[in-house]
Design an enzyme around this catalytic site. Structure first.
Site, PDB file in Angstrom:
ATOM      1  N   TRP A   1       9.130  -3.041  -8.410  1.00 50.67           N
ATOM      2  CA  TRP A   1      10.008  -3.532  -7.334  1.00 50.67           C
ATOM      3  C   TRP A   1      10.684  -2.399  -6.574  1.00 50.67           C
ATOM      4  O   TRP A   1      11.396  -2.641  -5.602  1.00 50.67           O
ATOM      5  CB  TRP A   1      11.070  -4.472  -7.912  1.00 50.67           C
ATOM      6  CG  TRP A   1      10.551  -5.846  -8.271  1.00 50.67           C
ATOM      7  CD1 TRP A   1       9.272  -6.314  -8.104  1.00 50.67           C
ATOM      8  CD2 TRP A   1      11.299  -6.936  -8.852  1.00 50.67           C
ATOM      9  NE1 TRP A   1       9.185  -7.622  -8.535  1.00 50.67           N
ATOM     10  CE2 TRP A   1      10.412  -8.031  -9.001  1.00 50.67           C
ATOM     11  CE3 TRP A   1      12.616  -7.094  -9.258  1.00 50.67           C
ATOM     12  CZ2 TRP A   1      10.815  -9.258  -9.540  1.00 50.67           C
ATOM     13  CZ3 TRP A   1      13.021  -8.314  -9.794  1.00 50.67           C
ATOM     14  CH2 TRP A   1      12.132  -9.383  -9.923  1.00 50.67           C
ATOM     15  N   LYS A   2      10.517  -1.154  -7.046  1.00 48.35           N
ATOM     16  CA  LYS A   2      11.175   0.008  -6.415  1.00 48.35           C
ATOM     17  C   LYS A   2      12.666  -0.280  -6.243  1.00 48.35           C
ATOM     18  O   LYS A   2      13.265  -0.917  -7.111  1.00 48.35           O
ATOM     19  CB  LYS A   2      10.489   0.346  -5.087  1.00 48.35           C
ATOM     20  CG  LYS A   2       8.979   0.426  -5.204  1.00 48.35           C
ATOM     21  CD  LYS A   2       8.358   1.087  -4.014  1.00 48.35           C
ATOM     22  CE  LYS A   2       6.860   0.997  -4.130  1.00 48.35           C
ATOM     23  NZ  LYS A   2       6.173   1.926  -3.261  1.00 48.35           N
TER      24      LYS A   2
ATOM     25  N   HIS B   1       5.888   8.447 -10.956  1.00 45.78           N
ATOM     26  CA  HIS B   1       5.503   7.808  -9.687  1.00 45.78           C
ATOM     27  C   HIS B   1       5.617   8.848  -8.570  1.00 45.78           C
ATOM     28  O   HIS B   1       6.519   9.692  -8.592  1.00 45.78           O
ATOM     29  CB  HIS B   1       6.419   6.604  -9.417  1.00 45.78           C
ATOM     30  CG  HIS B   1       5.950   5.747  -8.284  1.00 45.78           C
ATOM     31  ND1 HIS B   1       6.092   6.120  -6.963  1.00 45.78           N
ATOM     32  CD2 HIS B   1       5.322   4.549  -8.273  1.00 45.78           C
ATOM     33  CE1 HIS B   1       5.568   5.173  -6.197  1.00 45.78           C
ATOM     34  NE2 HIS B   1       5.086   4.212  -6.966  1.00 45.78           N
TER      35      HIS B   1
ATOM     36  N   GLY C   1       3.302  -2.507  -5.612  1.00 46.14           N
ATOM     37  CA  GLY C   1       4.646  -2.367  -5.064  1.00 46.14           C
ATOM     38  C   GLY C   1       5.018  -3.593  -4.244  1.00 46.14           C
ATOM     39  O   GLY C   1       5.435  -4.622  -4.774  1.00 46.14           O
ATOM     40  N   GLY C   2       4.825  -3.506  -2.934  1.00 46.09           N
ATOM     41  CA  GLY C   2       5.277  -4.540  -2.003  1.00 46.09           C
ATOM     42  C   GLY C   2       4.866  -5.955  -2.378  1.00 46.09           C
ATOM     43  O   GLY C   2       5.673  -6.898  -2.288  1.00 46.09           O
TER      44      GLY C   2
HETATM   45  C1  PEP Z   1       3.623   1.485  -5.864  1.00 50.87           C
HETATM   46  O1  PEP Z   1       4.791   1.516  -5.542  1.00 50.87           O
HETATM   47  O2  PEP Z   1       3.299   1.942  -6.956  1.00 50.87           O
HETATM   48  C2  PEP Z   1       2.642   0.880  -4.947  1.00 50.87           C
HETATM   49  C3  PEP Z   1       1.392   0.910  -5.281  1.00 50.87           C
HETATM   50  O3  PEP Z   1       3.139   0.336  -3.790  1.00 50.87           O
HETATM   51  P1  PEP Z   1       2.318  -0.617  -2.750  1.00 50.87           P
HETATM   52  O4  PEP Z   1       1.598  -1.651  -3.568  1.00 50.87           O
HETATM   53  O5  PEP Z   1       3.395  -1.220  -1.894  1.00 50.87           O
HETATM   54  O6  PEP Z   1       1.377   0.237  -2.006  1.00 50.87           O
END
Ligand code: PEP
Length: 243
Positions: free
Chosen positions: A11-12, A95, A224-225
């Protein structure tokens, strides 16, 4: 060896108590795929709440980072032991946003992975090349050396998870070709051997998940998103092949 896929959400620095409750409500037994292991890594401040909300709902909880030391005078940091105490089972280390924003080196990442193991957590160790490195033909060399230099001592098969996340694919909507993903994952497999799950991360969405998750040596995804809404996260999880 067939490895159970791991579908992990990061979720960052997004989320709130209300958002975590909405997400938990989406985790109904009917919506949950039975094949893959499921994991959400919320911000550290939400780990305890999310662990309580998700209890018995088939989704594990993890941290997004931990300190390399077991405890100490490190204002603002979170120890692996505290994450475990709050209910986490995994923690992301290395990360690319941590490497870029906080200057984390492979040595730092390795120390964090060892702290995670000591606290009983499974580290998810991230590696990935920048666009300049890929364009220079260095992707394999870079990710291989990142992995070799950040793998913790005594990491037995099953005790760690690797995530290949090309920096240029994170949050951009761009993904490598399946051939490129296969090439990198084969190189990483040669380092860690069988029994270690290697996730792909970088713009995984419900629309491209099946194709990516079917690539050889891809044992799940780090998202992520698309992990911020339970519906998208579960749609990706449903695309995972059964082990
Ligand atoms: C991540 O934050 O590890 C990632 C892969 O982000 P996203 O899926 O948004 O590219």
């Amino acid at each position: 060896m067939a490895l159970t896929p791991l579908i992990a959400g990061n979720w960052k620095m997004f989320g709130s108590r209300a958002m975590a409750s909405r997400f938990a409500e989406g985790l109904t037994p009917a919506a949950l795929p039975t094949g893959p292991d499921l994991l959400i890594c919320p911000p550290a401040a939400l780990v305890g709440l999310v662990a309580s909300l998700f209890a018995g709902r088939g989704v594990s909880v993890g941290g997004q980072d931990c300190h390399a030391k077991a405890e100490g005078a490190h204002t603002g940091d979170t120890s692996a032991a505290l994450l475990a105490d709050l209910g986490a089972r995994y923690v992301i280390v290395g990360h690319s946003e941590r490497r870029a924003d906080h200057g984390e080196t492979n040595a730092t990442v390795r120390a964090k992975a060892m702290a995670a193991l000591a606290a009983g957590l499974t580290p998810i160790l991230c590696v990935g090349e920048t666009l300049a490195e890929r364009d220079a033909g260095q992707a394999i060399t870079i990710v291989r050396s990142q992995l070799q230099d950040s793998l913790p001592d005594g990491a037995t098969a099953g005790a760690v998870v690797i995530a290949y996340e090309p920096v240029w694919a994170i949050g951009t909507g761009r993904t490598p070709t399946v051939a490129d993903i296969a090439e990198v994952h084969a190189a990483l497999r040669a380092v860690v051997g069988d029994g270690v799950r290697i996730l792909y991360g970088g713009s995984v969405k419900p629309g491209n998940a099946a194709e990516i998750l079917a690539v050889a040596n891809v044992n799940g995804a780090l998202i992520g998103g698309a992990s911020l809404a339970a519906s998208d996260f579960l749609a990706i999880a449903a695309a995972a092949p059964t082990a």
